[in-house]
Design a protein around this motif. Structure first.
Motif, short mmCIF file in Angstrom:
data_model
loop_
_atom_site.label_atom_id
_atom_site.label_comp_id
_atom_site.label_asym_id
_atom_site.label_seq_id
_atom_site.Cartn_x
_atom_site.Cartn_y
_atom_site.Cartn_z
N ARG A 16 8.27 1.68 6.80
CA ARG A 16 8.75 0.33 6.48
C ARG A 16 7.57 -0.54 6.02
N SER A 19 6.63 0.01 2.54
CA SER A 19 7.58 -0.47 1.52
C SER A 19 7.18 -1.83 0.96
N ALA A 131 7.49 6.11 1.65
CA ALA A 131 7.81 4.70 1.93
C ALA A 131 9.30 4.45 1.76
N ALA A 134 12.09 -1.01 -0.56
CA ALA A 134 11.70 -2.37 -0.16
C ALA A 134 12.88 -3.08 0.48
#
Length: 138
Positions: A16, A19, A131, A134
């Protein structure tokens, strides 16, 4: 090989953070997103911080950020840090455990090699490779 939930959640949190490397994530937000205890998350963050993988700031605008670019953080190194103290088998414990065949066992070396190969394989990938997408703006 089975990773502990501590390592599982640690990897998820780092994914996270990767991201949005420029954003600080609060422990409350991460705990809510991953549906785990904030206290458990704090323990994981502390270990990641001591290992130099994350930086944390308190107060308004504070939170956790990656200490390095995501493409500089190798997954095997992260697993090694988070699994520290978790022996693959009893005889790998610092005190040798209670194994009764330790002196004549031919499995131990093979397991050690397999464990090293596992970490080496993970080290072929970085946090940037895994990742999470987003997060959407709040």
């Amino acid at each position: 090989m089975r990773l502990t939930s501590f390592t599982d959640y640690g990897l998820r949190m780092l994914m996270r953070l990767a991201s949005a490397p420029d954003r600080a994530f609060s422990t409350a937000d991460l705990a809510e997103e991953f549906q785990l205890s904030r206290n458990h998350l704090i323990k994981i963050m502390q270990k990641l911080g001591r290992a130099g993988l994350v930086q944390t700031r308190r107060g308004g605008g504070g939170g956790a950020t990656l200490a390095h670019a995501p493409d500089e953080i190798r997954l095997g190194d992260v697993v090694r840090v988070l699994e520290e103290g978790q022996a693959l088998v009893e005889c790998f414990q610092p005190n040798g455990g209670d194994c009764t065949i330790d002196g004549c066992c031919r499995l131990k070396t093979r397991l050690r090699v397999a464990e090293m190969a596992f970490i080496e394989n993970l080290n072929r990938s970085t946090l940037a490779d895994v990742a999470l997408p987003a997060p959407e703006p709040a």
